[in-house]
Scaffold this active site. Structure first.
Site, short mmCIF file in Angstrom:
data_model
loop_
_atom_site.label_atom_id
_atom_site.label_comp_id
_atom_site.label_asym_id
_atom_site.label_seq_id
_atom_site.Cartn_x
_atom_site.Cartn_y
_atom_site.Cartn_z
N LYS A 203 0.83 -1.21 0.00
CA LYS A 203 0.00 0.00 0.00
C LYS A 203 0.86 1.26 0.00
O LYS A 203 0.64 2.20 -0.75
CB LYS A 203 -0.93 -0.02 1.21
CG LYS A 203 -2.09 0.96 1.12
CD LYS A 203 -3.12 0.65 2.18
CE LYS A 203 -4.43 1.38 1.89
NZ LYS A 203 -5.49 1.00 2.84
N GLU A 209 9.42 -5.76 4.78
CA GLU A 209 9.57 -7.09 4.23
C GLU A 209 9.41 -7.10 2.71
O GLU A 209 10.21 -7.69 1.97
CB GLU A 209 8.56 -8.06 4.85
CG GLU A 209 8.70 -8.25 6.34
CD GLU A 209 7.89 -7.24 7.16
OE1 GLU A 209 7.67 -7.49 8.36
OE2 GLU A 209 7.47 -6.20 6.60
N GLY A 264 -5.92 -3.42 4.00
CA GLY A 264 -5.12 -4.48 3.39
C GLY A 264 -5.75 -5.85 3.48
O GLY A 264 -5.78 -6.61 2.50
N ARG A 265 -6.28 -6.20 4.64
CA ARG A 265 -6.84 -7.56 4.81
C ARG A 265 -8.21 -7.71 4.16
O ARG A 265 -8.77 -8.80 4.17
CB ARG A 265 -6.89 -7.91 6.29
CG ARG A 265 -7.65 -6.93 7.17
CD ARG A 265 -7.38 -7.21 8.65
NE ARG A 265 -7.99 -6.24 9.53
CZ ARG A 265 -7.42 -5.07 9.86
NH1 ARG A 265 -6.24 -4.74 9.35
NH2 ARG A 265 -8.02 -4.24 10.69
N GLU A 350 -6.42 -9.52 13.47
CA GLU A 350 -5.93 -8.16 13.23
C GLU A 350 -7.07 -7.16 13.28
O GLU A 350 -6.90 -6.02 13.70
CB GLU A 350 -5.20 -8.07 11.90
CG GLU A 350 -4.44 -6.76 11.70
CD GLU A 350 -3.51 -6.79 10.51
OE1 GLU A 350 -2.36 -7.27 10.66
OE2 GLU A 350 -3.91 -6.34 9.42
N HIS A 381 -5.74 -36.28 12.62
CA HIS A 381 -4.59 -37.06 13.06
C HIS A 381 -3.56 -36.17 13.76
O HIS A 381 -2.41 -36.58 13.92
CB HIS A 381 -3.97 -37.77 11.86
CG HIS A 381 -4.89 -38.78 11.24
ND1 HIS A 381 -4.91 -40.10 11.61
CD2 HIS A 381 -5.86 -38.63 10.30
CE1 HIS A 381 -5.83 -40.74 10.91
NE2 HIS A 381 -6.43 -39.87 10.10
N LYS A 503 6.72 -2.39 13.79
CA LYS A 503 7.48 -1.90 12.64
C LYS A 503 8.45 -0.80 13.06
O LYS A 503 9.61 -0.77 12.64
CB LYS A 503 6.54 -1.37 11.56
CG LYS A 503 5.71 -2.42 10.85
CD LYS A 503 4.83 -1.76 9.81
CE LYS A 503 3.96 -2.78 9.07
NZ LYS A 503 3.08 -2.13 8.07
#
Length: 540
Positions: A203, A209, A264-265, A350, A381, A503
């Site tokens: 954005k 990262e 963003g999400r 978030e 399992h 951050k």
């Protein structure tokens, strides 16, 4: 008036005291489960999905009280404000209009911008898919690498994997998110620079990262022989900060736009989903939007008593705030939905992992639960032992696709059988007397190990088939569940200030790790010691 002073909240607390000791197996007993049955009363359809809530620890009275709490907490007002484009993200003074990305009405907010960007995406995707867009040596693109993190990675990765059966066989889509160099390095070992397109999604176009990976990939292209002036054939950017994209070296015409009114999400429906559109084609991407829009309309217009996101959200409130459950399991019985749980972790935690109310005061009740999960039957399992016999009650969302997207139909019957049997077993349990019969004579001590408490709540979500439309509806269902719960808890589901602090401190620590000398007085003793160890290791 605060949440726990609402009349419906007090009524729900009294109701919980009355029924918390009741057992699901008794409610399902033939003498009690008369027409209309629990399954008939508690199964609802909407937006192309069907949801069976009947194996939850609820009665007709429970649902009525939960719906009344939704009304008193002004869920409908918050919903309508979001769809209208009002400022619902109070701390950042923004609208939250991810629904506008899949709207169809001409008067929906920002439609001119949305449609123009979607047309630009489709034109570009078609060029890549049909081979018209080539790399610097003239070869067609065969690898698409999406570089992003959080909402710029989890949503597109989840959808591309889910719709793999519709993807172009000419293209492979890769996702890089972690700043750990192993993530990018492993992808670089499998691709050819002459046939690779990188989509950089950020954005701000300053995300640590993402930009670290983007710069390393740009360097890799040049080392592989790509001239600097040909990098535009291999890089496109998706951002709300086009100036930074161009500064990075991506051609202006290769920039796709994001907007600050989409978090963003919640953004896979926008240009953030360019990797989706390239993988499965513009038509299927449009189908994804159509499915989400159907769920939007259901959420916006269906009565609260039959409204799937409202019922999902309020039943979640029932367990979190009255039963005290601390986590929710999402168990998709579909390998194609492998990444759904990871996507929902960000979407829910978030969004609603907050302690401050909208007015700035602190909550005095739990908010977001921990979301986790793994596809069935793998989970059976691994951790289902705890679900069946552990002391912790964990509500479960089972997600089943009735028609397989592959030809191995005999596998699918076994898969569905396991899904339905697990919810039945979790509901029924096995009494000590029943366990004694299973153990056999003289093995009473073994019987305690063979008994199951049961009464474990589950919800089953059914998709007729895994299509772009049903996947879009499923994602939108959970998006709106988040809003419902945020409205009840009186928190803002559209900011993420906790992420920002990490951050900020990360940049300070990085500078101290890489600087010529470090000042230990800047940090606590633990962090200073860790920095010192890292500095020593990196100098070897």
């Amino acid at each position: 008036m605060t949440l726990n002073s609402l009349p419906a909240w007090s009524a729900l607390q009294s109701h919980y005291d009355e029924i918390s000791g009741e057992r699901l197996r008794d409610w399902f007993a033939p003498q009690n489960d008369t027409a209309p049955t629990r399954a008939e009363r508690f199964t609802f359809d909407g937006g192309g999905l069907a949801i069976d809530f009947s194996k939850n620890r609820i009665t007709d009275a429970t649902l009525k009280l939960l719906v009344e709490l939704a009304r008193q907490a002004k869920v409908t007002e918050r919903r309508d404000a979001m769809f209208a484009g009002d400022i619902v993200n109070m701390t950042e003074h923004r609208a939250a209009l991810h629904t506008a990305l899949r709207a169809t009405a001409d008067d929906a907010p920002f439609q001119q911008q949305v449609r123009a960007e979607k047309a630009k995406m489709a034109a570009f995707a078609d060029k890549v898919r049909d081979g018209a867009w080539t790399g610097y040596t003239g070869k067609r693109i065969r690898h698409v690498v999406n570089i992003g993190i959080g909402g710029s990675d989890l949503g597109p990765k989840m959808v591309v994997h889910a719709l793999h059966h519709l993807a172009s066989p000419e293209l492979q889509t890769h996702f890089v998110s972690n700043v750990d160099g192993a993530d990018l390095y492993n992808v670089l070992q499998t691709i050819d620079a002459e046939e690779t397109l990188a989509i950089i999604v950020s954005k701000t176009f300053t995300t640590l990262e993402t930009m670290t990976n983007a710069r390393s990939m740009r360097d890799w292209f040049t080392r592989q022989g790509c001239p600097e002036d040909a990098l535009s054939k291999h890089f496109v950017g998706v951002s709300a900060n086009p100036e930074e994209v161009v500064k990075f070296g991506i051609a202006k015409e290769n920039v796709f736009e994001m907007w600050d009114w989409v978090g963003g999400r919640y953004s896979l429906w926008s240009a953030v989903g360019l990797s989706i559109m390239i993988a499965v084609g513009p038509k299927n991407f449009e189908g994804l939007l159509e499915g989400a829009h159907r769920m939007d309309e259901h959420f916006r217009t269906a009565p609260l008593e039959k409204n799937l996101p409202v019922l999902m959200g309020m039943i979640g409130i029932w367990y979190r705030n009255f039963f005290g459950s601390q986590s929710d399991l999402v168990a998709p019985y579909s390998e194609a939905l492998h990444y759904l749980s990871a996507y929902l972790q960000q979407l829910e935690m978030e969004s609603n992992g907050k302690s401050a109310r909208l007015d700035g005061t602190m909550v005095d009740y739990p908010t977001a639960a921990v979301i986790w999960g793994e596809p069935g039957t793998n989970g059976q399992h691994a951790f289902f032992q705890m679900l069946h016999q552990g002391p912790t009650i964990i509500p479960i969302d089972f997600i089943a696709v009735l028609t397989p997207e592959h030809p191995l139909v005999d596998h699918h019957a076994k898969l569905l059988a396991n899904c339905f049997a697990q919810s039945e077993a979790l509901m029924l349990g096995r009494t000590l007397e029943e366990a004694k019969k299973v153990a056999g004579p003289g093995k009473e001590a073994l019987a305690t190990h063979l008994s199951f408490p049961g009464n474990r709540p589950t919800t089953t979500i059914l998709l007729d088939a895994l299509t772009p439309q049903t996947l879009g509806a499923l994602i939108a269902l959970y998006e709106h569940k988040v809003l419902v719960q945020a409205s009840v808890w009186d928190i803002n589901p559209f900011d993420q200030w906790g992420v920002e602090l990490g951050k900020i401190l990360g940049k300070v620590v990085e500078a101290d790790i890489t600087a010529a000398s470090a000042d230990p007085a800047k940090h606590d003793s633990s962090t200073s010691t860790l920095i010192a160890r890292a500095r020593k290791a990196l100098k070897r």
